[in-house]
Write an enzyme that holds these catalytic residues in place. Structure first.
Site, short mmCIF file in Angstrom:
data_model
loop_
_atom_site.label_atom_id
_atom_site.label_comp_id
_atom_site.label_asym_id
_atom_site.label_seq_id
_atom_site.Cartn_x
_atom_site.Cartn_y
_atom_site.Cartn_z
CG ASP A 102 17.78 30.81 131.91
OD1 ASP A 102 17.24 31.85 132.41
OD2 ASP A 102 17.63 30.69 130.50
CG ASP A 134 24.40 28.23 129.32
OD1 ASP A 134 23.62 28.33 129.99
OD2 ASP A 134 24.49 28.88 128.11
N1 GLY Z 1 18.83 28.81 128.97
C1 GLY Z 1 18.20 29.55 127.78
C2 GLY Z 1 16.93 29.32 127.57
O1 GLY Z 1 16.13 28.69 128.65
O2 GLY Z 1 16.60 29.69 126.41
#
Ligand code: GLY
Length: 393
Positions: free
Chosen positions: A171, A110
């Site tokens: 993501d 992330d």
């Molecule tokens: N990256 C996690 C979500 O979109 O919830």
């Protein structure tokens, strides 16, 4: 003008971008008031439907808390839109509140969400060289999760056992923006190679025939072979989790922006076309169900405004890349999404967020029908893009 689409009559109203930006600014000022006295390490995350207070629930900034960078990013965007010095001061403080994350060992993928959405916007606003340094350092750190055998960045080191291999979630595409930006701004040239390899591998394995995507792709740790596509936050392994699909649309649009590789442009369109088709079939407006396959349909299933924000934002950019009639139809879709969000999903006096009705993690029964900080981030980015204030991140 009335036009017939989405299986119902839709009022194609003009979207008043300046009015919506002014609304966002007012909500930012209200939120800042509620957050006093500031602790810059505590970042806004959500306001739940059950909360009786109007202010943000905050969480301590850390590599484990993937949403930590969105609030500083919102503040920087609002500052760029308004020039409000009070907002700038808060943006500086909340950005500084993230600095520990860059120094700590990386815990998962992330880093781009955390650092590029915050320091990146700060750099755009100020050209502060220490912000650039922070992004380059965070990129060094993110690059260590790249597995050359697989060709992607590992998303969740802590879940290798649970998934039975190297896991990459859709993501993760968004984190590539930071690597590409870094390679274009004095970072290691191979950041670009990593980002391109990740996107190409994702393009090969992460999509079904119809252009919808798995949330998680699992690869053999030793051989790098694709093993399976599964879900984490969606309804089922084969369902279309709306935000996952929105990351795909945004991610491949962004890849085309950086590389001009036609294959990425095509993938962005394939992901978009199935999203719009399924949206039309399953929703009563331009905001999707949290998962397009939830059998309860729009009368029973929660919506996910955040997915609509991400898609609208991406389509404003994609429409320019695609051009012609198809590009124009993407732009019309983006405007309708923003128009619905602005008319029917704004929080207004209910709370200090911009929007209501996002869904975070439905299978975990977490953040359902809530105000969530990333919805606001992409809503504001989309409005600024529409205004022409963002041409290139
Ligand atoms: N990256 C996690 C979500 O979109 O919830």
């Amino acid at each position: 003008m009335l036009c017939c689409c989405m299986g119902m009559a839709v009022q194609a109203q003009e979207l008043d971008v300046d009015k919506e930006l002014a609304y966002c600014h007012q909500q930012v000022l209200r939120a800042l008031e509620e957050l006093k006295p500031y602790d810059y390490h505590m970042q806004p995350r959500n306001i739940l439907a059950t909360d009786s207070h109007v202010g943000w629930n905050v969480r301590k900034a850390s590599g484990w808390e993937w949403c930590s960078g969105f609030w500083p990013g919102i503040l920087w965007m609002d500052y760029m839109a308004t020039g409000d010095k009070q907002v700038k001061k808060a943006a500086e403080g909340y950005t500084q509140g993230l600095s520990r994350i860059i120094k700590d060992p990386i815990v998962d993928h992330d880093m781009g969400f955390l650092i590029h959405c915050s320091y990146g916007k700060g750099y755009e606003a100020t050209h502060n060289s220490s912000y650039k340094k922070a992004i380059l350092r965070a990129s060094d750190s993110l690059a260590t999760l790249f597995n050359p055998k697989v060709g992607t960045i590992l998303s969740w080191p802590r879940h290798i056992k649970e998934y039975g291999g190297h896991n990459t979630i859709m993501d993760n595409m968004i984190n590539l923006d930071m690597l590409l930006w870094a390679s274009e701004h004095g970072g290691k040239p191979w950041f670009r190679d990593i980002a391109i390899a990740h996107a190409a591998t994702t393009m090969r394995n992460h999509f079904r025939e119809d252009g919808s995507s798995y949330h998680v792709a699992v690869y053999d740790l030793q051989t790098g072979r694709f093993l399976k596509g599964v879900t984490h936050q969606g309804l089922s392994d084969q369902s279309m989790w709306s935000r996952g699909q929105s990351w795909a649309i945004y991610g491949f649009t962004m890849m085309y922006r950086h590389t001009r590789d036609a294959a990425f442009l095509e993938q962005a369109q394939r992901a978009t076309d199935i999203y719009l088709k399924r949206l039309k079939e399953t929703s009563n407006d331009w905001v999707p169900l949290w998962d397009m396959d939830d059998p309860r349909g729009y009368q029973g299933a929660p919506k996910d405004a955040s997915a609509a924000c991400v898609v609208a934002d991406a389509l404003l950019e994609l429409s320019g890349f695609v051009g012609g009639q198809k590009g124009a139809s993407y732009r019309r879709a983006a405007l309708r999404m923003l128009s619905d969000l602005s008319r029917n999903y704004q929080s207004r006096e209910r709370n200090v967020a911009f929007l209501l009705h996002s869904t975070g993690h439905h299978p975990a029964n977490s953040e359902i029908d809530a105000s969530i900080i990333y919805a606001d981030y992409y809503y504001l980015e989309a409005l600024l893009r529409l205004k022409g204030a963002i041409t290139q991140k």
